[in-house]
Design a protein around this motif. Structure first.
Motif, PDB file in Angstrom:
ATOM      1  N   THR A   1      30.219  68.989   4.745  1.00 35.15           N
ATOM      2  CA  THR A   1      28.754  69.045   4.716  1.00 35.15           C
ATOM      3  C   THR A   1      28.274  70.341   4.079  1.00 35.15           C
ATOM      4  O   THR A   1      27.365  70.335   3.232  1.00 35.15           O
ATOM      5  CB  THR A   1      28.183  68.917   6.135  1.00 35.15           C
ATOM      6  OG1 THR A   1      28.676  67.713   6.730  1.00 35.15           O
ATOM      7  CG2 THR A   1      26.663  68.882   6.122  1.00 35.15           C
ATOM      8  N   LEU A   2      28.876  71.457   4.457  1.00 33.97           N
ATOM      9  CA  LEU A   2      28.503  72.753   3.883  1.00 33.97           C
ATOM     10  C   LEU A   2      28.686  72.758   2.369  1.00 33.97           C
ATOM     11  O   LEU A   2      27.811  73.209   1.621  1.00 33.97           O
ATOM     12  CB  LEU A   2      29.347  73.858   4.493  1.00 33.97           C
ATOM     13  CG  LEU A   2      28.766  74.663   5.651  1.00 33.97           C
ATOM     14  CD1 LEU A   2      29.766  75.722   6.090  1.00 33.97           C
ATOM     15  CD2 LEU A   2      27.446  75.313   5.272  1.00 33.97           C
ATOM     16  N   LEU A   3      29.818  72.280   1.909  1.00 33.55           N
ATOM     17  CA  LEU A   3      30.090  72.296   0.477  1.00 33.55           C
ATOM     18  C   LEU A   3      29.115  71.411  -0.289  1.00 33.55           C
ATOM     19  O   LEU A   3      28.621  71.783  -1.358  1.00 33.55           O
ATOM     20  CB  LEU A   3      31.530  71.866   0.202  1.00 33.55           C
ATOM     21  CG  LEU A   3      32.597  72.902   0.573  1.00 33.55           C
ATOM     22  CD1 LEU A   3      33.988  72.286   0.520  1.00 33.55           C
ATOM     23  CD2 LEU A   3      32.525  74.117  -0.354  1.00 33.55           C
ATOM     24  N   LEU A   4      28.830  70.240   0.243  1.00 27.33           N
ATOM     25  CA  LEU A   4      27.918  69.333  -0.451  1.00 27.33           C
ATOM     26  C   LEU A   4      26.480  69.840  -0.437  1.00 27.33           C
ATOM     27  O   LEU A   4      25.696  69.536  -1.331  1.00 27.33           O
ATOM     28  CB  LEU A   4      27.984  67.940   0.178  1.00 27.33           C
ATOM     29  CG  LEU A   4      29.293  67.181  -0.038  1.00 27.33           C
ATOM     30  CD1 LEU A   4      29.253  65.849   0.685  1.00 27.33           C
ATOM     31  CD2 LEU A   4      29.569  66.964  -1.524  1.00 27.33           C
ATOM     32  N   GLN A   5      26.136  70.633   0.578  1.00 23.44           N
ATOM     33  CA  GLN A   5      24.762  71.110   0.697  1.00 23.44           C
ATOM     34  C   GLN A   5      24.563  72.509   0.105  1.00 23.44           C
ATOM     35  O   GLN A   5      23.464  72.815  -0.349  1.00 23.44           O
ATOM     36  CB  GLN A   5      24.346  71.134   2.183  1.00 23.44           C
ATOM     37  CG  GLN A   5      24.289  69.776   2.829  1.00 23.44           C
ATOM     38  CD  GLN A   5      23.203  68.898   2.240  1.00 23.44           C
ATOM     39  OE1 GLN A   5      22.151  69.375   1.826  1.00 23.44           O
ATOM     40  NE2 GLN A   5      23.443  67.597   2.196  1.00 23.44           N
ATOM     41  N   ALA A   6      25.578  73.347   0.157  1.00 26.38           N
ATOM     42  CA  ALA A   6      25.378  74.755  -0.197  1.00 26.38           C
ATOM     43  C   ALA A   6      26.256  75.249  -1.341  1.00 26.38           C
ATOM     44  O   ALA A   6      26.209  76.422  -1.679  1.00 26.38           O
ATOM     45  CB  ALA A   6      25.628  75.633   1.034  1.00 26.38           C
ATOM     46  N   ALA A   7      27.060  74.368  -1.923  1.00 26.06           N
ATOM     47  CA  ALA A   7      27.845  74.736  -3.105  1.00 26.06           C
ATOM     48  C   ALA A   7      27.297  73.936  -4.286  1.00 26.06           C
ATOM     49  O   ALA A   7      27.568  72.737  -4.398  1.00 26.06           O
ATOM     50  CB  ALA A   7      29.327  74.437  -2.890  1.00 26.06           C
ATOM     51  N   PRO A   8      26.512  74.560  -5.167  1.00 22.02           N
ATOM     52  CA  PRO A   8      25.845  73.809  -6.238  1.00 22.02           C
ATOM     53  C   PRO A   8      26.799  72.982  -7.090  1.00 22.02           C
ATOM     54  O   PRO A   8      26.458  71.881  -7.525  1.00 22.02           O
ATOM     55  CB  PRO A   8      25.172  74.917  -7.070  1.00 22.02           C
ATOM     56  CG  PRO A   8      24.970  76.036  -6.100  1.00 22.02           C
ATOM     57  CD  PRO A   8      26.144  75.981  -5.164  1.00 22.02           C
TER      58      PRO A   8
ATOM     59  N   GLY B   1      14.907  72.956   5.982  1.00 24.63           N
ATOM     60  CA  GLY B   1      15.357  72.384   4.725  1.00 24.63           C
ATOM     61  C   GLY B   1      16.350  71.257   4.898  1.00 24.63           C
ATOM     62  O   GLY B   1      16.816  70.950   5.996  1.00 24.63           O
ATOM     63  N   SER B   2      16.711  70.647   3.784  1.00 23.39           N
ATOM     64  CA  SER B   2      17.604  69.485   3.798  1.00 23.39           C
ATOM     65  C   SER B   2      19.028  69.864   4.200  1.00 23.39           C
ATOM     66  O   SER B   2      19.727  69.074   4.846  1.00 23.39           O
ATOM     67  CB  SER B   2      17.611  68.808   2.424  1.00 23.39           C
ATOM     68  OG  SER B   2      18.022  69.730   1.424  1.00 23.39           O
ATOM     69  N   ALA B   3      19.486  71.073   3.813  1.00 24.17           N
ATOM     70  CA  ALA B   3      20.845  71.475   4.188  1.00 24.17           C
ATOM     71  C   ALA B   3      20.972  71.572   5.705  1.00 24.17           C
ATOM     72  O   ALA B   3      21.956  71.126   6.293  1.00 24.17           O
ATOM     73  CB  ALA B   3      21.196  72.815   3.536  1.00 24.17           C
ATOM     74  N   TRP B   4      19.951  72.145   6.354  1.00 26.75           N
ATOM     75  CA  TRP B   4      19.978  72.229   7.820  1.00 26.75           C
ATOM     76  C   TRP B   4      19.936  70.836   8.441  1.00 26.75           C
ATOM     77  O   TRP B   4      20.640  70.562   9.423  1.00 26.75           O
ATOM     78  CB  TRP B   4      18.818  73.069   8.335  1.00 26.75           C
ATOM     79  CG  TRP B   4      18.731  73.020   9.832  1.00 26.75           C
ATOM     80  CD1 TRP B   4      17.861  72.305  10.591  1.00 26.75           C
ATOM     81  CD2 TRP B   4      19.593  73.679  10.763  1.00 26.75           C
ATOM     82  NE1 TRP B   4      18.114  72.477  11.931  1.00 26.75           N
ATOM     83  CE2 TRP B   4      19.180  73.319  12.066  1.00 26.75           C
ATOM     84  CE3 TRP B   4      20.679  74.540  10.617  1.00 26.75           C
ATOM     85  CZ2 TRP B   4      19.812  73.795  13.208  1.00 26.75           C
ATOM     86  CZ3 TRP B   4      21.310  75.008  11.760  1.00 26.75           C
ATOM     87  CH2 TRP B   4      20.878  74.638  13.033  1.00 26.75           C
ATOM     88  N   GLN B   5      19.132  69.937   7.892  1.00 20.02           N
ATOM     89  CA  GLN B   5      19.048  68.581   8.447  1.00 20.02           C
ATOM     90  C   GLN B   5      20.404  67.891   8.398  1.00 20.02           C
ATOM     91  O   GLN B   5      20.735  67.105   9.284  1.00 20.02           O
ATOM     92  CB  GLN B   5      18.005  67.775   7.678  1.00 20.02           C
ATOM     93  CG  GLN B   5      16.577  68.255   7.918  1.00 20.02           C
ATOM     94  CD  GLN B   5      15.570  67.573   7.010  1.00 20.02           C
ATOM     95  OE1 GLN B   5      15.924  66.675   6.242  1.00 20.02           O
ATOM     96  NE2 GLN B   5      14.328  67.994   7.075  1.00 20.02           N
ATOM     97  N   ALA B   6      21.203  68.196   7.366  1.00 20.09           N
ATOM     98  CA  ALA B   6      22.544  67.614   7.282  1.00 20.09           C
ATOM     99  C   ALA B   6      23.515  68.269   8.254  1.00 20.09           C
ATOM    100  O   ALA B   6      24.380  67.618   8.838  1.00 20.09           O
ATOM    101  CB  ALA B   6      23.064  67.742   5.841  1.00 20.09           C
TER     102      ALA B   6
END
Length: 244
Positions: free
Chosen positions: A213-220, A173-178
């Motif tokens: 990166t985590l917050l931007l990808q995994a915190a809606p 997924g895109s979160a992993w790519q980031a």
């Protein structure tokens, strides 16, 4: 600095950490359930650990490598186990399986965890899991306070009381790519690929980059918004200007 290249058929997570000598941080290698529970609890927190099913014998080890304010840990039990730390409290984890499978329960949500799907566990979520005998994971630990500070820096507001991230992290997924390039840099620090005088600065900046990166990808609530469509009048003006 050269990045270690994963093998063509290798799952993404272990590929990130190719060349990291986890065994130099070995804390235990044991078949004793109480010893495994006690020493593992020093790195993480006190927890319940039990074998699942008859005829199981433990063959557990944990490796612990500090990377500035972060840490990389490699952990396996060599048996079917049930692990229940309840809530992590002061820290958060990213579990990156190398092999085997487990069923994590994070905040009441079941997550199938494997070398194709990692998992993010927040500090306040109820957490427990069952793992098969082959389950072998790399666990990245970071502090809840650092995540809260990153939230405030991004949003300008105090973090919510329940600062939870999306737990499922598919490695396609895109979160992993980031996240993947950041994890390669964490691995480079663990391999001591940077000159010693640079390491403290690099490690702190890596924590900032990882948590942002985590917050931007995994915190809606903090995910980037899609570009807003211009109002009709503005769009007409743009078309007239382009025509002119």
């Amino acid at each position: 600095m050269t990045r270690a290249s994963p093998k063509a058929n290798e799952p993404p997570a272990p590929g990130c950490f190719a060349g990291v000598e986890f065994t130099r941080g070995r804390l235990f290698d044991t078949d004793d359930l109480d010893e495994a529970r006690e020493i593992c609890g020093r790195v993480f927190n006190p927890h319940h650990l039990s074998l699942i099913g008859p005829g199981q014998s433990l063959s557990a080890h944990i490796d612990h490598l500090p990377v500035g304010p972060l840490s990389l840990n490699r952990l396996t039990w060599g048996a079917r186990v049930r692990v229940d730390p309840d809530r992590l409290g002061t820290y958060c984890l990213i579990s990156l399986p190398v092999r085997g499978t487990a069923r994590f329960h994070v905040g009441g949500e079941p997550i199938e965890v494997s070398p194709r799907q990692a998992c993010v566990i927040g500090s306040t979520q109820r957490f427990h899991f069952e793992a098969d005998a082959q389950f072998d994971q790399i666990v990245l630990r970071f502090e809840h306070d650092a995540l809260a500070q990153a939230w405030t820096a991004l949003s300008g507001k105090p973090p919510p009381d329940e600062l939870a991230l999306e737990p499922a992290l598919p490695l396609a997924g895109s979160a992993w790519q980031a996240l993947e390039p950041v994890l390669h840099m964490v691995a480079a620090c663990a391999r001591e690929a940077y000159a010693p005088p640079l390491l403290p600065h690099v490690q702190l900046r890596l924590q900032d980059l990882l948590l942002t990166t985590l917050l931007l990808q995994a915190a809606p609530a903090l995910a980037p918004l899609p570009p807003a469509a211009p109002p009709p009048a503005a769009a007409a003006l743009v078309r007239h200007a382009q025509a002119w």
